[in-house]
Design an enzyme around this catalytic site. Sequence first.
Site, PDB file in Angstrom:
ATOM      1  CB  CYS A 135      31.477  45.485  44.255  1.00 37.09           C
ATOM      2  SG  CYS A 135      29.416  46.172  43.759  1.00 37.09           S
ATOM      3  CG  HIS A 145      36.790  48.458  40.982  1.00 37.64           C
ATOM      4  ND1 HIS A 145      37.582  47.875  40.272  1.00 37.64           N
ATOM      5  CD2 HIS A 145      37.459  49.431  41.614  1.00 37.64           C
ATOM      6  CE1 HIS A 145      39.183  48.333  40.541  1.00 37.64           C
ATOM      7  NE2 HIS A 145      38.268  49.180  41.397  1.00 37.64           N
ATOM      8  CG  ASN A 204      41.234  50.860  37.945  1.00 35.17           C
ATOM      9  OD1 ASN A 204      41.590  50.778  36.753  1.00 35.17           O
ATOM     10  ND2 ASN A 204      41.633  50.805  38.509  1.00 35.17           N
TER      11      ASN A 204
END
Length: 396
Positions: free
Chosen positions: A312, A277, A275
Amino acid sequence: MASFSYLSCYTITCSSGSKNQQDPHKQQRGNIKISTCGASSASGLPTTKVEAVGHKNGTIRTTFAENGHIPEKVRQNIPTKKQFADPHRQGLIIEEGVAYRQTVVIRSYEIGPDKTATIESILNLLQETALNHVWMSGLLGDGFGATHGMMRNNLIWVVSRMQVEVDHYPIWGEVMEIDTWVGASGKNGMRRDWLLRGHATGLVFARATSTWVMMNKQTRRLSKMPEEVRSEISPWFIEKQAVKEDVNEKIEKLDNKAKYVNSDLKPKRSDLDMNQHVNNVKYVRWMLETIPDHFMEDHQLSGLILEYRRECGSSDVVQSLCEPQEEVIIKDRIQVLNGFSVAPTILQGNGLLGCFEERQSKYTHLLQVKGEAKSEEIVRGRTSWKKKLSNMPFST
């Protein structure tokens, strides 16, 4: 510049055995034939035809040209119907057909310096069994644990909270059983729990619970659960808890006055999941690396609470803050063994000195993205620790 062409023709056949074809608990496998025949193109890659012959669905022929790759659907063979057993993953559907149990062996690369499995290895195993549970359900789409309804609505799962309690750590070569199941969490969330136990003894090593919500893959905003997704997953819900969530224990936000700070942490490509991140297991490593080495050498992680605030990305620069709390003294529970009162620490081989009290240390953590104007929280955390006494439960 000279040009040329050539004819190539070959066939690769992959066949599965005929036994177990009538077993409804076995995932049905088919024959796959890959045939290549034709003149090469400018790319130098010939036209390829894949023939997937299923036991029940007949023959599926997929033709594609000039890519030299077998389609992912053929390679993965994701079930489209509920499976009750998977011999490849050592998995079974249990609890009246809704929970999942997987048998795993602790591998050499999953252990740390103390010869026991690391907390990161345990978290990775929990994540893998969760995904395999969705795999076995027949609901898995093309996403990272996303169902077909989620894929149609461009949604993905994100974890908002996780709590793990570890009593004992498995050792290299130990066979473990991991049970996992799901339940409702409010109107738009899902709860997932795990129980990790020894295969030989049935001893519970660890338990965990987590809360998941949905995020739009493009806007990166949280989303309500669509009714079609709710109808997919709600039949799998169980009202059962592995951990009683300590929701009343608020994790305070640390500031730059924290005792230990580790700055300029940068994600690597290997830290990203599909995904795009940073994987949540990496957050735990960043937290633990901020704790002093001398403390880590003498203590073992016994509890972990994570509260996620934002994702993040690969370009973020992360700062890890850590603050120790006062030690908590936990009085031993007294057990009776052959008519004598004995503390559990004695049973575990810790001697008379360990039978009076156990000191538990705690740390508060914060991971944040460093910005020019202000920093944004990624995750708040709290870790609980106990003295290292014995690697194996009930050893002498």
